[in-house]
Scaffold this motif. Structure first.
Motif, PDB file in Angstrom:
ATOM      1  N   ASN A  51      -5.882  28.523 -13.194  1.00 40.86           N
ATOM      2  CA  ASN A  51      -6.945  27.561 -13.502  1.00 40.86           C
ATOM      3  C   ASN A  51      -6.695  26.846 -14.816  1.00 40.86           C
ATOM      4  O   ASN A  51      -6.951  25.638 -14.937  1.00 40.86           O
ATOM      5  CB  ASN A  51      -8.292  28.282 -13.526  1.00 40.86           C
ATOM      6  CG  ASN A  51      -8.766  28.680 -12.142  1.00 40.86           C
ATOM      7  OD1 ASN A  51      -8.575  27.950 -11.171  1.00 40.86           O
ATOM      8  ND2 ASN A  51      -9.380  29.851 -12.028  1.00 40.86           N
ATOM      9  N   ARG A 104      -4.140  18.275 -15.152  1.00 36.33           N
ATOM     10  CA  ARG A 104      -5.049  17.152 -14.925  1.00 36.33           C
ATOM     11  C   ARG A 104      -5.250  16.341 -16.202  1.00 36.33           C
ATOM     12  O   ARG A 104      -5.261  15.103 -16.177  1.00 36.33           O
ATOM     13  CB  ARG A 104      -6.398  17.670 -14.419  1.00 36.33           C
ATOM     14  CG  ARG A 104      -6.381  18.253 -13.022  1.00 36.33           C
ATOM     15  CD  ARG A 104      -6.271  17.168 -11.951  1.00 36.33           C
ATOM     16  NE  ARG A 104      -7.288  16.151 -12.060  1.00 36.33           N
ATOM     17  CZ  ARG A 104      -8.526  16.251 -11.544  1.00 36.33           C
ATOM     18  NH1 ARG A 104      -8.888  17.351 -10.902  1.00 36.33           N
ATOM     19  NH2 ARG A 104      -9.380  15.262 -11.666  1.00 36.33           N
ATOM     20  N   SER A 126      -6.064  22.740 -15.218  1.00 37.00           N
ATOM     21  CA  SER A 126      -6.771  21.852 -16.142  1.00 37.00           C
ATOM     22  C   SER A 126      -5.798  21.119 -17.051  1.00 37.00           C
ATOM     23  O   SER A 126      -5.956  19.922 -17.313  1.00 37.00           O
ATOM     24  CB  SER A 126      -7.786  22.653 -16.972  1.00 37.00           C
ATOM     25  OG  SER A 126      -8.814  23.150 -16.155  1.00 37.00           O
ATOM     26  N   THR A 130     -12.685  15.740 -23.497  1.00 32.46           N
ATOM     27  CA  THR A 130     -13.166  16.061 -22.152  1.00 32.46           C
ATOM     28  C   THR A 130     -14.064  14.967 -21.592  1.00 32.46           C
ATOM     29  O   THR A 130     -14.113  14.783 -20.367  1.00 32.46           O
ATOM     30  CB  THR A 130     -13.908  17.411 -22.147  1.00 32.46           C
ATOM     31  OG1 THR A 130     -14.917  17.416 -23.163  1.00 32.46           O
ATOM     32  CG2 THR A 130     -12.932  18.555 -22.405  1.00 32.46           C
ATOM     33  N   ASP A 185     -11.805  13.163 -16.020  1.00 33.34           N
ATOM     34  CA  ASP A 185     -12.648  13.327 -14.839  1.00 33.34           C
ATOM     35  C   ASP A 185     -13.540  14.547 -14.982  1.00 33.34           C
ATOM     36  O   ASP A 185     -13.103  15.607 -15.444  1.00 33.34           O
ATOM     37  CB  ASP A 185     -11.784  13.479 -13.584  1.00 33.34           C
ATOM     38  CG  ASP A 185     -11.137  12.165 -13.165  1.00 33.34           C
ATOM     39  OD1 ASP A 185     -11.574  11.115 -13.667  1.00 33.34           O
ATOM     40  OD2 ASP A 185     -10.202  12.204 -12.351  1.00 33.34           O
ATOM     41  N   GLU A 186     -14.769  14.392 -14.529  1.00 33.49           N
ATOM     42  CA  GLU A 186     -15.741  15.463 -14.706  1.00 33.49           C
ATOM     43  C   GLU A 186     -15.464  16.669 -13.810  1.00 33.49           C
ATOM     44  O   GLU A 186     -16.042  17.744 -14.031  1.00 33.49           O
ATOM     45  CB  GLU A 186     -17.149  14.939 -14.442  1.00 33.49           C
ATOM     46  CG  GLU A 186     -17.363  14.441 -13.026  1.00 33.49           C
ATOM     47  CD  GLU A 186     -18.762  13.886 -12.814  1.00 33.49           C
ATOM     48  OE1 GLU A 186     -19.166  13.782 -11.658  1.00 33.49           O
ATOM     49  OE2 GLU A 186     -19.430  13.569 -13.809  1.00 33.49           O
ATOM     50  N   ASP A 187     -14.590  16.527 -12.817  1.00 37.66           N
ATOM     51  CA  ASP A 187     -14.308  17.668 -11.950  1.00 37.66           C
ATOM     52  C   ASP A 187     -13.180  18.551 -12.474  1.00 37.66           C
ATOM     53  O   ASP A 187     -12.809  19.531 -11.835  1.00 37.66           O
ATOM     54  CB  ASP A 187     -13.994  17.201 -10.523  1.00 37.66           C
ATOM     55  CG  ASP A 187     -12.723  16.366 -10.443  1.00 37.66           C
ATOM     56  OD1 ASP A 187     -12.243  15.902 -11.500  1.00 37.66           O
ATOM     57  OD2 ASP A 187     -12.216  16.172  -9.320  1.00 37.66           O
ATOM     58  N   ILE A 188     -12.634  18.221 -13.644  1.00 35.91           N
ATOM     59  CA  ILE A 188     -11.621  19.085 -14.250  1.00 35.91           C
ATOM     60  C   ILE A 188     -12.310  20.324 -14.825  1.00 35.91           C
ATOM     61  O   ILE A 188     -13.245  20.201 -15.618  1.00 35.91           O
ATOM     62  CB  ILE A 188     -10.846  18.356 -15.360  1.00 35.91           C
ATOM     63  CG1 ILE A 188     -10.107  17.144 -14.779  1.00 35.91           C
ATOM     64  CG2 ILE A 188      -9.866  19.290 -16.051  1.00 35.91           C
ATOM     65  CD1 ILE A 188      -9.405  16.302 -15.829  1.00 35.91           C
ATOM     66  N   PRO A 189     -11.889  21.528 -14.459  1.00 38.09           N
ATOM     67  CA  PRO A 189     -12.512  22.728 -15.024  1.00 38.09           C
ATOM     68  C   PRO A 189     -12.388  22.745 -16.546  1.00 38.09           C
ATOM     69  O   PRO A 189     -11.333  22.432 -17.106  1.00 38.09           O
ATOM     70  CB  PRO A 189     -11.719  23.876 -14.389  1.00 38.09           C
ATOM     71  CG  PRO A 189     -11.130  23.298 -13.138  1.00 38.09           C
ATOM     72  CD  PRO A 189     -10.854  21.861 -13.455  1.00 38.09           C
ATOM     73  N   GLN A 224      -9.504  29.991  -7.225  1.00 37.64           N
ATOM     74  CA  GLN A 224     -10.780  29.287  -7.249  1.00 37.64           C
ATOM     75  C   GLN A 224     -11.947  30.267  -7.140  1.00 37.64           C
ATOM     76  O   GLN A 224     -12.974  30.091  -7.818  1.00 37.64           O
ATOM     77  CB  GLN A 224     -10.834  28.278  -6.104  1.00 37.64           C
ATOM     78  CG  GLN A 224      -9.865  27.124  -6.244  1.00 37.64           C
ATOM     79  CD  GLN A 224     -10.152  26.288  -7.478  1.00 37.64           C
ATOM     80  OE1 GLN A 224     -11.241  25.745  -7.632  1.00 37.64           O
ATOM     81  NE2 GLN A 224      -9.189  26.212  -8.378  1.00 37.64           N
ATOM     82  N   CYS A 236      -7.598  22.272 -21.257  1.00 38.47           N
ATOM     83  CA  CYS A 236      -7.972  20.903 -21.632  1.00 38.47           C
ATOM     84  C   CYS A 236      -7.407  20.513 -22.990  1.00 38.47           C
ATOM     85  O   CYS A 236      -7.119  19.332 -23.236  1.00 38.47           O
ATOM     86  CB  CYS A 236      -9.491  20.762 -21.644  1.00 38.47           C
ATOM     87  SG  CYS A 236     -10.282  20.975 -20.036  1.00 38.47           S
ATOM     88  N   ASN A 265     -17.297  31.616 -13.916  1.00 38.90           N
ATOM     89  CA  ASN A 265     -18.287  30.605 -14.278  1.00 38.90           C
ATOM     90  C   ASN A 265     -19.692  31.035 -13.875  1.00 38.90           C
ATOM     91  O   ASN A 265     -20.667  30.774 -14.590  1.00 38.90           O
ATOM     92  CB  ASN A 265     -17.945  29.262 -13.632  1.00 38.90           C
ATOM     93  CG  ASN A 265     -16.861  28.511 -14.386  1.00 38.90           C
ATOM     94  OD1 ASN A 265     -16.800  28.540 -15.612  1.00 38.90           O
ATOM     95  ND2 ASN A 265     -15.985  27.845 -13.659  1.00 38.90           N
TER      96      ASN A 265
END
Length: 580
Positions: free
Chosen positions: A219, A226, A223, A299, A303-307, A10, A312, A17
């Protein structure tokens, strides 16, 4: 993975990021063009070299439709220089058929080396105010091939081993009408990549290449897990969605884009077989652009909290037949692909997924009319006004969410330019910019209202208008109403009649004081309008989004002359409609 590894992944992911965010801030604060420093029409991201392909590992919120397309541009640039890539190199590309979107979107990328191998690549994709070619601004509805869209740039080195290649930069500047802006814009993109290179080297020095790679992989895997969990929650089956582009600007109308979504466990296949062949006009969407719009669709359903990273897209298989309007072959023109037919790709995917996951779809609305102008300052330098203020509007609704803001998710990160700065940077005045009542797509949750903008140019100008969203407007979902049609008018003077543009206008001369009037249709609704909370409808009336008559016509909500809710009359009216 132990707790320390989880925390470290993280920390490293957040660091990457943050570097992308700093790249974005660098471009914003150092670029010259209002397209960059005001409208923020660019995207910054970091890619990892994974085998022979790059993959997205970090990004800063920017013009969302750019994001995933950059990966293919980075791959093509790396491939072009795979035997001659050195520390300090900066590559540039703008070829729609070599990892690009449309020609105005330039990509600048630089490699970061470790153990004599390129491992990470910070990149910027940005929309330039002009790119040469026969028409200022790069939008040419008369284009018959990609060379009439603008100057095609295959991957080239513009910095070699830390030294600027002035001959390449001079070539770009010489083929640009607004050289006084592009020099600074290119410098800001190069500077952002070079700054990111230094930050990434410091990160590698601190943690080591193996640890950074492990964190990136963790990471990306997270993603993917998720997104797979999201897809697995949808019922297995085949679901079809189709939509249409109004026209291709050269006579073809109702251009079809169709998507069959097949859900099987945690795998998703998106098959665009049946979409219309590529067109003569410049709406064709190159493969990188199409994949980017697919990425947006997927996307926005998660969920918006998925990096946001390569993970993706890992569960998705895309079938996009060559020679279609969303995977054309060279040299078909592609100048407006980031508006259409690209946006219709997202829309078709969401319409398909809306049949199996209705609570996950919505908010997409990008039926954007393009109306831009150009002319000269008193000193003879040219200006190109891309009219970002007039593009605003059209965000649709989603489950439990009314349409909000001035841009739909396809343009997330693009900022409404300051009207005051616009009037300083251009010989122009913004006379009106406000919501229009009764132009929302009605629904249980309504779309954002339509917007009217009037822009006046104080000097002689030439304006081109390209209409979309007139017959095929922003879609509603789950029984919601579609948005209202777009309209654009050319107004030569306060005393003259407004000229309603049906499909397009090309280099229409406006005298000093001439105006562009843009009426952007609102976004589509979600769910049947009769299910909307009557109190929410009344609030919309008080806010000016809906009129009293519109509340009755669209929602079956009865308000008295004082705009108080008549609940009994509303219940009777809605019961009557249900019975009918």
């Amino acid at each position: 993975m132990d707790k320390r590894s989880v925390v470290l992944s993280q920390v490293i992911g957040g660091s990457l990021n943050t570097i992308a965010d700093e790249m974005s801030a660098t471009v914003t604060r150092t670029a010259r063009s209002p397209v960059f420093n005001e409208a923020h029409d660019f995207t910054t991201a970091i890619f990892e070299m994974n085998g022979l392909k790059s993959r997205l590992v970090a990004q800063s919120p920017g013009c969302t439709l750019h994001l995933y397309a950059v990966a293919m541009a980075v791959d093509r640039a790396i491939d072009a220089f795979k035997h001659d890539l050195q520390p300090g190199d900066v590559l540039l590309a703008s070829d729609p058929y070599n990892g690009g979107t449309h020609i105005p979107d330039l990509v600048v990328v630089t490699p970061v080396f470790r153990d004599r191998k390129p491992v990470l690549f910070p990149a910027v994709r940005a929309h330039m105010g002009d790119v040469g070619g026969p028409v200022a601004g790069g939008y040419n509805p008369h284009a018959r091939d990609v060379w009439q869209d603008g100057l095609v740039m295959p991957p080239v080195k513009i910095v070699e081993r830390g030294e600027r290649r002035t001959e390449m930069l001079d070539l770009l500047v010489a083929n640009n009408r607004i050289a006084h802006w592009i020099e600074g814009d290119l410098a800001s993109m190069i500077g952002a990549c070079e700054m990111a290179g230094r930050r990434i080297e410091a990160l590698l020095d601190r943690y080591g290449l193996d640890t950074v790679r492990d964190a990136i992989q963790a990471n990306v895997d997270y993603s993917e897990r998720r997104v797979r969990a999201e897809i697995a929650s949808w019922p297995d089956g085949e679901y079809v969605g189709e939509t249409f582009v109004d026209h291709d600007y050269q006579g073809q109308r109702d251009v079809r884009v169709v998507c069959k979504a097949t859900v099987k466990g945690s795998d998703l296949t998106l098959d665009f077989t049946g979409s219309d062949p590529q067109t003569k006009g410049f709406i064709n969407s190159p493969i990188a652009n199409t994949l980017s719009f697919i990425f947006i669709a997927l996307t926005t359903c998660c969920d918006e909290d998925i990096p946001i990273n390569e993970g993706c897209m890992a569960p998705v298989t895309c079938i996009i037949p060559e020679g279609t309007v969303i995977n054309p072959t060279r040299p078909a023109p592609v100048g407006t692909c980031t508006c259409s037919a690209g946006a219709e790709v997202t829309e078709a995917v969401l319409l398909a997924l809306g049949r199996c996951a209705p609570e996950r779809v919505g908010v997409n609305a990008h039926k954007m009319p393009l109306a831009f102008s150009y002319g000269s300052y008193d000193d003879g330098r040219m200006w190109v006004f891309l009219n970002f203020i007039g593009f605003t509007g059209g965000a649709g609704a989603a489950y439990e969410t009314d349409g909000w803001g001035l841009y739909p998710p396809l343009m997330t990160g693009v900022i409404l330019p300051s009207i005051e700065m616009t009037e300083i940077q251009y010989p122009s005045r913004v006379l009106k910019h406000e919501y229009v009542a009764d132009m929302t797509g009605a629904g249980r949750w309504r779309g954002a209202p339509g917007l009217e903008t009037v822009t006046q140019h104080l000097v002689p100008s030439l304006s081109s208008v390209m209409m979309e969203g007139v017959r095929h407007t922003a879609k509603g979902f789950a029984g919601g109403e579609h948005g209202a049609p777009n309209r654009v008018f050319l107004v030569e003077s306060a005393a003259a009649d407004a000229i309603d543009v049906p499909e397009y206008a090309f280099m229409h001369a406006l005298p000093p004081g001439g105006m562009l009037r843009t009426v952007r249709g609102g976004g589509g609704g979600w769910g049947p309008a009769i299910e909307r909370d009557p109190d929410a409808v009344r609030e919309d009336v008080l806010d000016g989004y809906v009129t009293r008559d519109g509340a009755l016509a669209d929602y079956g909500v009865v308000l008295d002359a004082a705009l108080e809710l008549d609940r009994a009359a509303t219940e009777r009216e809605r019961a009557r409609r249900v019975a009918a």
